[in-house]
Design a protein around this motif. Structure first.
Motif, PDB file in Angstrom:
ATOM      1  N   GLU A 174       0.906  -1.132  -0.023  1.00  0.00           N
ATOM      2  CA  GLU A 174       0.154  -0.056   0.021  1.00  0.00           C
ATOM      3  C   GLU A 174       0.689   1.269  -0.265  1.00  0.00           C
ATOM      4  N   LYS A 175       1.875   1.237   0.619  1.00  0.00           N
ATOM      5  CA  LYS A 175       2.887   2.383   0.707  1.00  0.00           C
ATOM      6  C   LYS A 175       3.409   2.887  -0.394  1.00  0.00           C
ATOM      7  N   TYR A 176       3.348   2.128  -1.651  1.00  0.00           N
ATOM      8  CA  TYR A 176       3.757   2.679  -2.968  1.00  0.00           C
ATOM      9  C   TYR A 176       2.471   3.227  -3.696  1.00  0.00           C
ATOM     10  N   VAL A 177       1.363   3.146  -3.308  1.00  0.00           N
ATOM     11  CA  VAL A 177       0.175   3.951  -3.798  1.00  0.00           C
ATOM     12  C   VAL A 177       0.510   5.482  -3.831  1.00  0.00           C
ATOM     13  N   PHE A 178       0.191   6.084  -4.938  1.00  0.00           N
ATOM     14  CA  PHE A 178       0.505   7.530  -4.907  1.00  0.00           C
ATOM     15  C   PHE A 178      -0.636   8.452  -5.109  1.00  0.00           C
ATOM     16  N   VAL A 179      -0.966   9.252  -3.950  1.00  0.00           N
ATOM     17  CA  VAL A 179      -1.784  10.193  -3.947  1.00  0.00           C
ATOM     18  C   VAL A 179      -1.197  11.768  -3.946  1.00  0.00           C
ATOM     19  N   LEU A 180      -1.356  12.471  -4.910  1.00  0.00           N
ATOM     20  CA  LEU A 180      -0.435  13.629  -4.922  1.00  0.00           C
ATOM     21  C   LEU A 180      -0.588  14.581  -3.663  1.00  0.00           C
ATOM     22  N   GLU A 181      -2.006  14.834  -3.469  1.00  0.00           N
ATOM     23  CA  GLU A 181      -2.263  15.912  -2.413  1.00  0.00           C
ATOM     24  C   GLU A 181      -1.477  15.265  -1.028  1.00  0.00           C
ATOM     25  N   ASP A 182      -1.623  13.975  -0.766  1.00  0.00           N
ATOM     26  CA  ASP A 182      -0.993  13.568   0.526  1.00  0.00           C
ATOM     27  C   ASP A 182       0.570  13.639   0.455  1.00  0.00           C
ATOM     28  N   ARG A 183       1.243  13.296  -0.913  1.00  0.00           N
ATOM     29  CA  ARG A 183       2.498  13.265  -0.759  1.00  0.00           C
ATOM     30  C   ARG A 183       3.129  14.594  -0.907  1.00  0.00           C
ATOM     31  N   LEU A 184       2.456  15.667  -1.500  1.00  0.00           N
ATOM     32  CA  LEU A 184       2.895  16.751  -1.394  1.00  0.00           C
ATOM     33  C   LEU A 184       3.370  17.697   0.031  1.00  0.00           C
TER      34      LEU A 184
END
Ligand code: HEC
Ligand code: HEC
Ligand code: HEC
Ligand code: HEC
Length: 192
Positions: free
Chosen positions: A171-181
């Protein structure tokens, strides 16, 4: 008409004196973090400590062994020269001014400024000349990218089909832009 006269007519048209506010835009090439650091000291200091700056290290043997095993990669293999890895773990691989190999281009190892902001040779001229007086369109035409508004910037690596660490594996490789920013420790804090 003699050649010398032709030059007399044509030269003024191509001379830079004709547009002193116009900055000529050539095909952008990579300049490396050292081409940004002198003006953006704070972002540079943060980035140096960040995971992106150190992303090249992950290609060395014995590093992140369990993650590599999970992705069927050989944890004892040296991937630092591997075609299959470098486009996402170095800066401007196989592009003008970009990473060639550690010996020749040590400062292009890792995910540098320009992987999120675009190859900088042309837009940095605009930054220098205009400070905040330029538009995103103008900078964009000179090669600048905006990862916070253009979803394609991070997606060239995160979640791309060529990434060996698949979101299905963890799951940690799932990319959600708003969260990662929000994870500014992974690149740099925002100073304005
Ligand atoms: C000669 C100094 C100088 C250099 C070199 C330079 N910049 Fe800038 N840059 C500025 C100034 C001045 C601004 C406008 C004020 C600010 O945002 O800090 C700016 C703005 C920016 C912005 C915000 C742009 C926007 O539209 O809001 C980014 C991102 C940026 N620079 C990245 C870079 C990167 C990456 C490099 C290296 C490839 C670089 N800069 C090289 C001076 C420079
Ligand atoms: C398409 C881009 C892409 C390619 C190609 C790529 N990577 Fe990555 N790699 C990434 C991204 C993005 C991450 C960060 C994923 C995350 O944390 O969400 C990553 C993370 C890693 C990690 C850390 C994983 C962890 O959980 O600690 C290792 C190790 C790694 N990559 C090795 C490799 C190796 C070896 C290759 C070549 C065989 C390779 N990568 C090719 C994009 C790529
Ligand atoms: C050139 C490829 C590339 C691009 C473009 C890229 N990244 Fe990354 N990113 C990576 C790699 C490789 C890692 C893995 C670092 C590690 O695990 O040590 C990573 C790690 C991260 C992490 C840290 C994850 C963690 O586990 O701590 C965040 C957050 C992140 N990226 C956000 C972004 C955002 C947001 C963008 C776009 C603005 C972006 N990245 C663009 C390659 C890239
Ligand atoms: C993982 C992606 C990533 C990396 C690597 C990165 N940045 Fe940024 N940076 C961003 C994002 C996202 C923004 C928000 C504006 C945008 O969308 O471009 C930003 C904003 C900026 C700004 C605008 C002012 C501020 O503080 O927000 C400057 C200047 C800047 N970056 C310079 C740099 C420099 C210099 C480096 C390398 C030393 C660098 N960045 C590396 C993603 C990154």
């Amino acid at each position: 008409m003699p050649v010398i006269l032709w030059l007399f007519f044509i030269f003024p048209l191509i001379s830079p004196a004709y547009g002193d506010t116009l900055i000529s835009v050539e095909a952008p090439s990579y300049v490396g973090y050292e081409g940004c650091a002198m003006c953006h000291r704070d972002q540079y200091a943060d980035w140096q400590k960040s995971k992106h700056a150190k992303a090249f290290e992950l290609l060395k043997p014995g590093i992140r062994v369990s993650a590599k095993k999970k992705a069927n990669l050989d944890p004892d293999k040296d991937y630092t020269g591997s075609l299959k890895c470098l486009k996402c773990h170095s800066t401007g691989y196989r592009e003008s001014g970009g990473f060639v190999n550690v010996g020749e281009t040590p400062t292009r190892a890792g995910v540098g400024c320009e992987m999120c902001h675009g190859p900088g040779s042309e837009y940095r001229k605009i930054h220098k000349q205009k400070h905040t007086g330029f538009s995103h369109e103008e900078a964009g035409a000179a090669g600048q990218l905006y990862g916070s508004t253009d979803t394609g910037v991070c997606a060239r690596c995160h979640g791309h089909e060529d990434m060996p660490l698949k979101p299905e594996m963890d799951e940690k490789y799932v990319f959600v832009l708003e969260d990662r920013l929000k994870n500014t420790r992974a690149y740099h804090q925002h100073y304005r």
